[in-house]
Design a protein around this motif. Structure first.
Motif, PDB file in Angstrom:
ATOM      1  N   LEU A  79     -61.914 -62.836  -8.837  1.00 29.47           N
ATOM      2  CA  LEU A  79     -61.756 -63.562  -7.582  1.00 29.47           C
ATOM      3  C   LEU A  79     -62.766 -63.074  -6.546  1.00 29.47           C
ATOM      4  CD1 LEU A  79     -59.652 -65.771  -7.030  1.00 29.47           C
ATOM      5  CD2 LEU A  79     -58.300 -64.078  -5.786  1.00 29.47           C
ATOM      6  N   LYS A  80     -62.960 -61.768  -6.488  1.00 32.63           N
ATOM      7  CA  LYS A  80     -63.927 -61.212  -5.540  1.00 32.63           C
ATOM      8  C   LYS A  80     -65.352 -61.640  -5.903  1.00 32.63           C
ATOM      9  CE  LYS A  80     -65.420 -56.961  -3.315  1.00 32.63           C
ATOM     10  NZ  LYS A  80     -66.862 -57.248  -3.360  1.00 32.63           N
ATOM     11  N   ASP A  81     -65.657 -61.615  -7.191  1.00 32.43           N
ATOM     12  CA  ASP A  81     -67.001 -61.998  -7.615  1.00 32.43           C
ATOM     13  C   ASP A  81     -67.292 -63.456  -7.305  1.00 32.43           C
ATOM     14  OD1 ASP A  81     -67.911 -59.601  -8.455  1.00 32.43           O
ATOM     15  OD2 ASP A  81     -67.755 -60.004 -10.600  1.00 32.43           O
ATOM     16  N   PHE A  82     -66.330 -64.327  -7.515  1.00 33.84           N
ATOM     17  CA  PHE A  82     -66.555 -65.764  -7.356  1.00 33.84           C
ATOM     18  C   PHE A  82     -66.492 -66.202  -5.896  1.00 33.84           C
ATOM     19  CE2 PHE A  82     -64.587 -66.502 -11.814  1.00 33.84           C
ATOM     20  CZ  PHE A  82     -65.719 -65.953 -12.396  1.00 33.84           C
ATOM     21  N   LEU A  83     -65.568 -65.608  -5.137  1.00 36.35           N
ATOM     22  CA  LEU A  83     -65.287 -66.122  -3.802  1.00 36.35           C
ATOM     23  C   LEU A  83     -65.677 -65.176  -2.676  1.00 36.35           C
ATOM     24  CD1 LEU A  83     -61.755 -67.662  -4.509  1.00 36.35           C
ATOM     25  CD2 LEU A  83     -63.946 -68.858  -4.442  1.00 36.35           C
ATOM     26  N   GLY A  84     -65.715 -63.855  -2.937  1.00 41.13           N
ATOM     27  CA  GLY A  84     -66.077 -62.903  -1.897  1.00 41.13           C
ATOM     28  C   GLY A  84     -64.866 -62.294  -1.192  1.00 41.13           C
ATOM     29  N   ASN A  85     -65.162 -61.277  -0.373  1.00 41.08           N
ATOM     30  CA  ASN A  85     -64.109 -60.498   0.277  1.00 41.08           C
ATOM     31  C   ASN A  85     -63.209 -61.319   1.177  1.00 41.08           C
ATOM     32  OD1 ASN A  85     -65.205 -58.306  -0.957  1.00 41.08           O
ATOM     33  ND2 ASN A  85     -66.064 -57.385   0.894  1.00 41.08           N
ATOM     34  N   GLN A  86     -63.758 -62.326   1.830  1.00 44.02           N
ATOM     35  CA  GLN A  86     -63.003 -63.082   2.824  1.00 44.02           C
ATOM     36  C   GLN A  86     -61.728 -63.669   2.237  1.00 44.02           C
ATOM     37  OE1 GLN A  86     -65.156 -66.412   4.385  1.00 44.02           O
ATOM     38  NE2 GLN A  86     -63.732 -66.774   6.088  1.00 44.02           N
ATOM     39  N   TYR A  87     -61.816 -64.130   0.992  1.00 42.61           N
ATOM     40  CA  TYR A  87     -60.660 -64.763   0.366  1.00 42.61           C
ATOM     41  C   TYR A  87     -59.586 -63.747  -0.033  1.00 42.61           C
ATOM     42  CZ  TYR A  87     -62.858 -69.332   0.175  1.00 42.61           C
ATOM     43  OH  TYR A  87     -63.418 -70.542   0.514  1.00 42.61           O
ATOM     44  N   LEU A  88     -59.996 -62.485  -0.225  1.00 42.83           N
ATOM     45  CA  LEU A  88     -59.028 -61.471  -0.610  1.00 42.83           C
ATOM     46  C   LEU A  88     -58.266 -60.897   0.568  1.00 42.83           C
ATOM     47  CD1 LEU A  88     -60.920 -59.471  -3.375  1.00 42.83           C
ATOM     48  CD2 LEU A  88     -59.391 -61.411  -3.609  1.00 42.83           C
ATOM     49  N   LEU A  89     -58.834 -60.994   1.759  1.00 40.73           N
ATOM     50  CA  LEU A  89     -58.175 -60.427   2.929  1.00 40.73           C
ATOM     51  C   LEU A  89     -56.820 -61.067   3.170  1.00 40.73           C
ATOM     52  CD1 LEU A  89     -61.232 -60.124   5.350  1.00 40.73           C
ATOM     53  CD2 LEU A  89     -60.069 -58.287   4.102  1.00 40.73           C
ATOM     54  N   ASP A  90     -56.720 -62.371   2.961  1.00 39.77           N
ATOM     55  CA  ASP A  90     -55.440 -63.064   3.158  1.00 39.77           C
ATOM     56  C   ASP A  90     -54.436 -62.766   2.052  1.00 39.77           C
ATOM     57  OD1 ASP A  90     -56.354 -64.165   5.466  1.00 39.77           O
ATOM     58  OD2 ASP A  90     -56.656 -66.188   4.670  1.00 39.77           O
ATOM     59  N   LEU A  91     -54.887 -62.120   0.974  1.00 36.98           N
ATOM     60  CA  LEU A  91     -53.976 -61.740  -0.107  1.00 36.98           C
ATOM     61  C   LEU A  91     -53.489 -60.303   0.050  1.00 36.98           C
ATOM     62  CD1 LEU A  91     -55.766 -63.223  -3.252  1.00 36.98           C
ATOM     63  CD2 LEU A  91     -53.936 -64.230  -1.903  1.00 36.98           C
ATOM     64  N   ASP A  92     -53.732 -59.716   1.231  1.00 34.98           N
ATOM     65  CA  ASP A  92     -53.297 -58.344   1.481  1.00 34.98           C
ATOM     66  C   ASP A  92     -53.979 -57.345   0.568  1.00 34.98           C
ATOM     67  OD1 ASP A  92     -51.851 -57.840   3.669  1.00 34.98           O
ATOM     68  OD2 ASP A  92     -49.878 -57.940   2.749  1.00 34.98           O
ATOM     69  N   ILE A  93     -55.199 -57.619   0.177  1.00 37.44           N
ATOM     70  CA  ILE A  93     -55.964 -56.679  -0.641  1.00 37.44           C
ATOM     71  C   ILE A  93     -56.965 -55.989   0.266  1.00 37.44           C
ATOM     72  CG2 ILE A  93     -57.439 -56.404  -2.652  1.00 37.44           C
ATOM     73  CD1 ILE A  93     -54.626 -57.427  -3.259  1.00 37.44           C
ATOM     74  N   ASP A  94     -56.815 -54.674   0.397  1.00 35.22           N
ATOM     75  CA  ASP A  94     -57.684 -53.894   1.262  1.00 35.22           C
ATOM     76  C   ASP A  94     -59.074 -53.800   0.643  1.00 35.22           C
ATOM     77  OD1 ASP A  94     -58.656 -52.133   3.180  1.00 35.22           O
ATOM     78  OD2 ASP A  94     -58.020 -50.394   2.015  1.00 35.22           O
ATOM     79  N   ILE A  95     -60.054 -54.369   1.310  1.00 36.45           N
ATOM     80  CA  ILE A  95     -61.425 -54.337   0.801  1.00 36.45           C
ATOM     81  C   ILE A  95     -62.224 -53.324   1.613  1.00 36.45           C
ATOM     82  CG2 ILE A  95     -63.523 -55.676   0.368  1.00 36.45           C
ATOM     83  CD1 ILE A  95     -61.134 -56.514  -1.272  1.00 36.45           C
ATOM     84  N   SER A  96     -62.638 -52.267   0.973  1.00 35.74           N
ATOM     85  CA  SER A  96     -63.447 -51.255   1.630  1.00 35.74           C
ATOM     86  C   SER A  96     -64.912 -51.488   1.284  1.00 35.74           C
ATOM     87  CB  SER A  96     -63.016 -49.865   1.151  1.00 35.74           C
ATOM     88  OG  SER A  96     -63.999 -48.919   1.473  1.00 35.74           O
ATOM     89  N   PRO A  97     -65.808 -51.259   2.244  1.00 36.98           N
ATOM     90  CA  PRO A  97     -67.231 -51.401   1.920  1.00 36.98           C
ATOM     91  C   PRO A  97     -67.698 -50.413   0.854  1.00 36.98           C
ATOM     92  CG  PRO A  97     -66.898 -50.385   4.079  1.00 36.98           C
ATOM     93  CD  PRO A  97     -65.578 -50.894   3.638  1.00 36.98           C
ATOM     94  N   ARG A  98     -66.905 -49.332   0.596  1.00 37.17           N
ATOM     95  CA  ARG A  98     -67.281 -48.359  -0.425  1.00 37.17           C
ATOM     96  C   ARG A  98     -66.859 -48.802  -1.819  1.00 37.17           C
ATOM     97  NH1 ARG A  98     -68.511 -46.271  -3.891  1.00 37.17           N
ATOM     98  NH2 ARG A  98     -67.046 -44.712  -4.548  1.00 37.17           N
ATOM     99  N   THR A  99     -65.985 -49.825  -1.888  1.00 35.74           N
ATOM    100  CA  THR A  99     -65.495 -50.243  -3.189  1.00 35.74           C
ATOM    101  C   THR A  99     -66.669 -50.576  -4.100  1.00 35.74           C
ATOM    102  OG1 THR A  99     -63.448 -51.090  -2.281  1.00 35.74           O
ATOM    103  CG2 THR A  99     -64.101 -51.939  -4.414  1.00 35.74           C
ATOM    104  N   THR A 100     -66.735 -49.919  -5.236  1.00 34.96           N
ATOM    105  CA  THR A 100     -67.883 -50.074  -6.126  1.00 34.96           C
ATOM    106  C   THR A 100     -67.568 -51.091  -7.210  1.00 34.96           C
ATOM    107  OG1 THR A 100     -67.079 -48.173  -7.356  1.00 34.96           O
ATOM    108  CG2 THR A 100     -68.790 -47.768  -5.745  1.00 34.96           C
ATOM    109  N   LEU A 101     -68.211 -52.211  -7.116  1.00 37.80           N
ATOM    110  CA  LEU A 101     -68.027 -53.281  -8.084  1.00 37.80           C
ATOM    111  C   LEU A 101     -69.383 -53.774  -8.542  1.00 37.80           C
ATOM    112  CD1 LEU A 101     -65.284 -55.257  -6.198  1.00 37.80           C
ATOM    113  CD2 LEU A 101     -65.002 -54.223  -8.427  1.00 37.80           C
ATOM    114  N   ILE A 102     -69.480 -54.144  -9.784  1.00 44.24           N
ATOM    115  CA  ILE A 102     -70.720 -54.718 -10.305  1.00 44.24           C
ATOM    116  C   ILE A 102     -70.753 -56.176  -9.918  1.00 44.24           C
ATOM    117  CG2 ILE A 102     -72.052 -55.189 -12.388  1.00 44.24           C
ATOM    118  CD1 ILE A 102     -70.589 -52.833 -13.677  1.00 44.24           C
TER     119      ILE A 102
END
Length: 784
Positions: A191-214
């Motif tokens: 979901l993050k790869d396809f849509l980006g952080n903005q869509y996860l914020l409303d799902l109560d998923i804490d997105i940190s800029p340090r989160t390391t994802l490929i």
């Protein structure tokens, strides 16, 4: 001539009746008589009560556990056979090629290897080892001398002796079936790869800029393939139930009518036939425990005696992580062979690296995707569940009980406690850990950067817990524990609905009785739905409503949020929730990810959150490029679609849209897929009260059909009032026995549906009044 034919038919029917009667009598469990057992030291008397629950009187514990193993096998040998084969990856041996994928997954997880490692380190003089061996002696004696269950005969398989490894494999299966990570982490990563952080914020998923994802730069190829979808399918197809959630609360004497502790617990587990727990009451000069055992588990995970009671719910902590591995990762390789009924053996390789087994080898649908490894707490540490379950069932004090709980690494459990001295407690039992700042374990982590796999493990003393709190009760409903040392521990927790209702009901009464608690444990009123319905009603446009739409709004307006079978409001509400989610999320997620979303706990947490949100990136339907939808438009569209769908399903009168016609429950046997045998072995279907995230939790998947088949719910309900221990009460969903010919195969089903209970008999004189007595004798002994 016709008369002769008639006589012949009658004679044939009589013969068939006699043969059937004799067959049934010869294959049902023995609740009376004598049995010789060569491992016994002294005779053991087993009194079966009116519901087939054994009360085992023995002169020593070893004999008591030999007797427990014998009667447990007599009633549940088929269940034991299934559950030991799951974790060992041996289902295809008896069911054929359709279970090969399941076997492949479980072979690769490392449960079997972890069991070998643990067993090698056991103290063979310890009481938990000796009593577990005694329990196995009893099972194996029944295998040698007892009746063969009909399932073995129908499948043409031989009985085999059981060993300690089988016990540990049950613990492994239990631990994996709790896990939510395999459903959630790959889904959120994609979901993050396809849509980006903005869509996860409303799902109560804490997105940190340090989160390391490929970052995915390959279009719509899914980084993790279909791990979540495939594992969900495999778990759903298992012939044994998964562990799901649970409620428990323990009320201190300051809040009870008789000034004694009242204990309540109802673990939520997948419905099956037989149901998961086996009840047994052991009485020796040194020890007494009325317990609920898993198949092949010698020591009960739920239990009570005159001194204390204990039980569990699922903690829902995060104990599985996935890592994206680089091509230069080194692996240990082992060969596995799966035997397949009526087909050639299947050979495959399992590659295991520093982060665990490579899932690409275990799940065919992700072959060719990024290399994903599964890191699991359960296989990283010595398994002390045998020691823990022995200790908590043999504790002489709250401190001894706590020491036993501290041995639990995985699965993560909320362990609940109450005693006759007035103590109450809750312990989060798991190997909890902290990660480097900014690393978010609900995504697939980077296996190469050296940062994402840095963890520090928490000392058990720092785990969340409450012992005799000032508010005089403890509870758990799989919700997030409060902060400890300023930190919340990550997990896949469920929403507040059940927990809030439990707290409201406890705090609304100055003094609770056992009957009050019995009413609570079957409560079907939602603590949050009425508020959500008000928001829905305020956002539905009333322009151009037809007659049924107006009537449906009135039904919802008058509803107090109780999921009762003869009401229409729950039918309207759940249909609306499904369409509301479909209209909100499916356009961005796509069909496959949307279905995966509905398999996670995330969607349950999101119901209240999304309905309350006024601004959300999800509101806009990306398929209507010229229009930017708002919340009220999505709600109004979903409401119109709801009424149209229900008219098609149930007719034009909203009063006929009964919840009883939408919701049903069946307790399915492993032979459910066989149409000829289904009706003989299954129990149900039934209509029932309850629904998702009320105390009487009836779990089902939202779907477009509007027909909801309950998959899981309370696997037992137990209430122990320490002012009246001899009248403690419990109930199983179907019955004590897994033998289809037993009178106790489904004799609790009706009472369970009605919210009634069966007394857990403790009074010795009352128990010994039973006419169903089985005596186990040492070899060459006889009754005088």
């Amino acid at each position: 001539m016709l008369k002769k034919i008639g006589y012949f038919v009658i004679a044939l029917l009589l013969l068939l009746g006699v043969v059937s009667y004799v067959y049934i009598q010869n294959n049902k469990p023995d609740y009376k008589g004598t049995v010789s057992m060569n491992t016994l030291d002294k005779a053991v008397s087993i009194y079966f009560d009116d519901y087939g629950i054994p009360h085992i009187f023995a002169d020593n514990e070893a004999d008591a556990y030999r007797a427990l193993g014998y009667v447990h096998a007599q009633d549940r040998l088929w269940q034991m056979e299934l559950i030991r084969r799951v974790a060992a990856g041996r289902l295809a041996e008896i069911f054929g090629s359709e279970l090969v994928k399941t076997d492949k997954l479980f072979r690769g997880l490392g449960i079997d290897a972890a069991a070998d490692r643990t067993i090698q380190g056991l103290d063979t003089n310890s009481p938990h080892f000796l009593l577990a061996k005694a329990y196995l002696d009893g099972i194996n004696h029944f295998i040698d001398e007892g009746k063969t269950p009909i399932e073995f005969k129908l499948l043409g398989i031989d009985k085999e002796h059981y060993s300690l490894k089988d016990i540990y494999n049950v613990y492994g299966y239990m631990s994996f079936s709790f896990a939510q990570a395999h459903k959630t982490d790959p889904f959120l990563t994609d979901l993050k790869d396809f849509l980006g952080n903005q869509y996860l914020l409303d799902l109560d998923i804490d997105i940190s800029p340090r989160t390391t994802l490929i970052r995915n730069s390959r279009g719509m190829k899914r980084m993790a393939g279909n791990i979540g979808t495939e594992v969900s399918k495999l778990m759903e197809g298992l012939p044994v139930p998964p562990f799901i959630g649970s409620n428990s609360w323990v009320v201190g004497p300051q809040r009870t009518e008789n000034n004694k502790v009242i204990f309540a617990n109802d673990p939520h587990i997948g419905f099956s036939q037989p149901s998961v727990w086996y009840q047994a009451h052991l009485i020796t000069p040194e020890h007494e425990m009325y317990g609920f055992n898993l198949a092949l588990s010698p020591f009960p995970l739920l239990g009570h005696n005159y001194d204390y009671a204990y039980g569990l719910t699922m903690l829902e902590n995060d104990d599985i992580d996935f890592y994206a591995e680089t091509d230069d990762q080194k692996y240990a390789i082992r060969q596995e062979i799966i035997k397949v009924k009526n087909e050639e053996d299947i050979q495959f390789e399992v590659k295991t690296g520093i982060h665990g087994p490579l899932m690409n080898d275990l799940i065919e649908t992700i072959d060719g995707a990024d290399k994903i490894a599964m890191d699991w707490i359960y296989t990283k540490f010595d398994n002390e569940m045998l020691q823990a379950s022995y200790a908590i069932s043999h504790s002489g004090s709250l401190q001894e009980f706590k020491d036993g709980v501290s041995k639990i690494v995985a699965p993560g459990l909320n362990i609940m406690y109450g005693d006759a001295r007035g103590n109450i407690a809750w312990f989060a039992a798991a190997k909890l850990y902290e990660r480097a700042e900014g690393v978010h374990s609900k995504f697939i982590l980077d296996g190469a950067n050296g940062v994402d796999d840095q963890v520090s493990y928490i000392d058990f003393e720092d785990n969340p817990h409450a012992i005799n709190p000032s508010w005089h009760y403890v509870y758990s409903a799989n919700n997030q524990p409060e902060e400890v040392n300023g930190k919340l521990y990550p997990g896949y927790y469920l929403p507040q609905d059940r927990a809030k209702r439990i707290v409201n009901l406890i705090e609304s009464s100055d003094k609770l009785s056992a009957n009050d608690v019995a009413s609570m444990i079957i409560d079907v009123e939602s603590s949050v739905t009425p508020e959500l319905v008000k928001i829905i009603l305020n956002n539905v446009s009333t322009v151009n409503l037809n007659k049924n739409e107006k009537e449906a709004l009135k039904i919802l307006k008058d509803w107090k949020g109780d999921y009762i079978s003869d009401l229409s409001a729950p039918t309207i509400y759940f249909k609306f929730v499904y369409l509301f989610f479909k209209n909100t999320f499916e356009d961005e997620m796509g069909d496959e990810l949307f279905e995966q979303f509905l398999e996670t706990h995330l969607y349950k947490r999101q119901i209240a959150k999304q309905i309350k949100l006024n601004k959300s990136v999800w509101w806009d339907d990306v398929n209507t490029k010229e229009i930017k939808e708002l919340k009220d438009e999505i709600i109004t569209r979903s409401f119109h679609q709801t009424i149209t769908a229900l008219e098609s399903q149930f007719g034009n009168d909203p009063d006929d849209w009964k919840w009883s016609d939408a919701l049903s429950v069946s307790h399915k046997h492993a032979f459910d897929k066989n149409g000829m045998l289904r009706g003989f072995f299954n129990v149900g279907p039934f209509s029932t009260n309850g629904g998702i995230e009320v105390i009487n939790n009836q779990l089902f998947k939202l779907n477009p059909t509007g027909n909801y088949n309950v998959k899981a719910g309370p696997s037992t309900r137990r209430i122990i009032d320490f002012s009246d221990v001899e009248n403690a009460r419990a109930i199983l969903p179907t019955g004590q026995s897994g033998n289809v010919f037993s009178k106790h195969y489904k004799d609790q089903a009706d009472r369970y549906l009605k919210g009634e209970f069966v007394k857990m008999m403790m009074n010795k004189d009352e128990i010994k009044a039973s006419e169903d007595v089985l005596v186990l004798l040492p070899m060459n002994d006889s009754i005088e």
